[in-house]
Design a protein around this motif. Structure first.
Motif, PDB file in Angstrom:
ATOM      1  N   VAL B  51       0.816  -1.207   0.000  1.00  0.00           N
ATOM      2  CA  VAL B  51       0.000   0.000   0.000  1.00  0.00           C
ATOM      3  C   VAL B  51       0.855   1.265   0.000  1.00  0.00           C
ATOM      4  O   VAL B  51       0.317   2.368  -0.032  1.00  0.00           O
ATOM      5  CB  VAL B  51      -0.976   0.013   1.190  1.00  0.00           C
ATOM      6  N   SER B  94      -4.189  -1.113  -8.167  1.00  0.00           N
ATOM      7  CA  SER B  94      -5.496  -0.503  -8.034  1.00  0.00           C
ATOM      8  C   SER B  94      -5.319   0.800  -7.262  1.00  0.00           C
ATOM      9  O   SER B  94      -4.279   1.038  -6.648  1.00  0.00           O
ATOM     10  CB  SER B  94      -6.490  -1.418  -7.320  1.00  0.00           C
ATOM     11  N   ILE B  96      -8.231   2.576  -5.322  1.00  0.00           N
ATOM     12  CA  ILE B  96      -9.005   2.585  -4.086  1.00  0.00           C
ATOM     13  C   ILE B  96      -8.878   1.216  -3.428  1.00  0.00           C
ATOM     14  O   ILE B  96      -8.999   0.198  -4.091  1.00  0.00           O
ATOM     15  CB  ILE B  96     -10.485   2.873  -4.380  1.00  0.00           C
ATOM     16  N   PRO B  97      -8.644   1.175  -2.141  1.00  0.00           N
ATOM     17  CA  PRO B  97      -8.413  -0.122  -1.487  1.00  0.00           C
ATOM     18  C   PRO B  97      -9.525  -1.125  -1.715  1.00  0.00           C
ATOM     19  O   PRO B  97     -10.585  -1.039  -1.118  1.00  0.00           O
ATOM     20  CB  PRO B  97      -8.300   0.245  -0.005  1.00  0.00           C
ATOM     21  N   GLY B  98      -9.294  -2.049  -2.587  1.00  0.00           N
ATOM     22  CA  GLY B  98     -10.152  -3.205  -2.725  1.00  0.00           C
ATOM     23  C   GLY B  98     -11.499  -2.991  -3.374  1.00  0.00           C
ATOM     24  O   GLY B  98     -12.194  -3.941  -3.669  1.00  0.00           O
ATOM     25  N   SER B  99     -11.894  -1.743  -3.606  1.00  0.00           N
ATOM     26  CA  SER B  99     -13.255  -1.560  -4.093  1.00  0.00           C
ATOM     27  C   SER B  99     -13.324  -1.202  -5.561  1.00  0.00           C
ATOM     28  O   SER B  99     -14.389  -1.124  -6.142  1.00  0.00           O
ATOM     29  CB  SER B  99     -13.964  -0.462  -3.292  1.00  0.00           C
ATOM     30  N   ALA B 100     -12.184  -0.987  -6.140  1.00  0.00           N
ATOM     31  CA  ALA B 100     -12.152  -0.577  -7.537  1.00  0.00           C
ATOM     32  C   ALA B 100     -11.502  -1.671  -8.373  1.00  0.00           C
ATOM     33  O   ALA B 100     -11.000  -2.664  -7.866  1.00  0.00           O
ATOM     34  CB  ALA B 100     -11.382   0.725  -7.681  1.00  0.00           C
ATOM     35  N   GLU B 101     -11.518  -1.452  -9.635  1.00  0.00           N
ATOM     36  CA  GLU B 101     -10.934  -2.403 -10.570  1.00  0.00           C
ATOM     37  C   GLU B 101      -9.438  -2.540 -10.348  1.00  0.00           C
ATOM     38  O   GLU B 101      -8.743  -1.560 -10.077  1.00  0.00           O
ATOM     39  CB  GLU B 101     -11.204  -1.907 -11.986  1.00  0.00           C
ATOM     40  N   ALA B 102      -8.935  -3.763 -10.464  1.00  0.00           N
ATOM     41  CA  ALA B 102      -7.505  -4.012 -10.463  1.00  0.00           C
ATOM     42  C   ALA B 102      -7.049  -4.151 -11.904  1.00  0.00           C
ATOM     43  O   ALA B 102      -7.702  -4.815 -12.704  1.00  0.00           O
ATOM     44  CB  ALA B 102      -7.174  -5.281  -9.676  1.00  0.00           C
TER      45      ALA B 102
END
Lengths: 108, 113
Positions: B51, B94, B96-102
Motif C-alpha cells: 500500500v 489498483s 481505491i483499497p479493494g473496491s475498484a478495478e484491479a
C-alpha cells in the motif's frame, strides 16, 4: 475464511446457447464481487462488477447474498466469448481474492 | 492514461539461481500494488501486496520476497529458485483499497529447470 469457488474448470457450449458460469463466495461481511476475463494472448481485464449492475458484452451477474453466489450469465453465447473467466472477491481492504477460473469454449 | 509494465515476458532459470521480476506503473500516484501467481487449476493466488513505499504484506509463506523501492515500482525476488517456483506471475495495481478495478500486467512465464 474468505474464499471464492468456481466449480467448473471447463464449460463448453454451442454458439447461440445460454451460458452460466458459477461463482460462490465465502465472506462474513459485505463483499464486492467482480468478474474478470482473459482472452487468448491478452491480459486479464475486468468484465463487470456487481455494484455497477451493468451488462457488458451481453453478460450480467447478480449478487445473491442468500446463496452467496455471483453467477455470470449470457443468454446467447458467441464464439468470441471463448476465454478464461475468473470470479473475484474484494473485502474492502486491500486484497482481491480470485477463484480458480472457468475456461469457456463456445463451439461453432 | 495509466499503464502497467511487467518484464521480462518469459524467463528460464536454473534451480538455485536468483530471481528478479520488475513491475512499474505509470500515470497514477500511490497505487496499491500486487503480485499474483497464476497456476493451472489453482487460479490466481495472491502472493504480496503493498500500500506504500517499503510496505509489503505477504499472503503465503514461500521462497519469494517482494520490495517496493519507489512509489510505482514493485519487484518480486528470490535468492534461490526452486522447481516449484515455476509459474505465471502477474503484477497488478489498483487505486481505491479493494473496491475498484484491479489492472493487470501482461505477466511473466517463469520456468525453473
Amino acid at each position: 475464511a474468505q474464499r471464492v469457488t468456481q466449480p467448473e474448470k471447463l464449460l463448453s457450449v454451442f454458439k447461440g446457447a445460454p451460458v452460466e458460469l458459477k461463482c460462490n463466495y465465502s465472506y462474513s461481511g459485505s463483499p464486492e464481487l467482480f468478474w474478470y476475463v482473459q482472452y487468448s494472448r491478452q491480459r486479464l481485464q475486468l468484465l463487470l462488477r456487481h455494484i455497477s449492475r451493468e451488462s457488458i458484452k451481453g453478460f450480467t451477474a447478480d449478487l445473491n447474498k442468500g446463496e452467496t453466489s455471483f453467477h455470470l450469465k449470457k443468454p446467447f453465447a458467441q464464439e468470441e466469448d471463448s476465454a478464461m473467466y475468473y470470479c473475484a472477491l474484494s473485502t474492502g481492504t486491500y486484497k482481491y481474492i480470485f477463484g480458480t477460473g472457468t475456461r469457456l469454449k463456445v463451439l461453432a | 492514461s495509466q499503464t502497467i509494465h511487467q518484464w521480462p515476458a518469459t524467463l528460464v532459470q536454473p534451480v538455485g539461481s536468483p530471481l528478479s521480476l520488475e513491475c512499474t506503473v505509470e500515470g497514477t500516484s500511490n497505487p496499491n500494488l500486487y503480485w499474483y501467481r497464476q497456476a493451472a487449476g489453482r487460479g490466481l493466488q495472491l502472493l504480496f501486496y503493498s500500500v506504500g513505499i517499503g510496505q509489503i504484506s505477504s499472503e503465503v509463506p514461500q521462497n519469494l520476497s517482494a520490495s517496493r523501492p519507489q512509489d510505482r515500482q514493485f519487484i518480486l525476488s528470490s535468492k534461490k529458485l526452486l522447481l516449484s517456483d515455476s509459474g505465471f506471475y502477474l503484477c497488478a495495481w489498483s487505486v481505491i483499497p479493494g473496491s475498484a478495478e484491479a489492472f493487470f500486467g501482461q505477466g511473466t512465464r517463469l520456468t525453473v529447470v
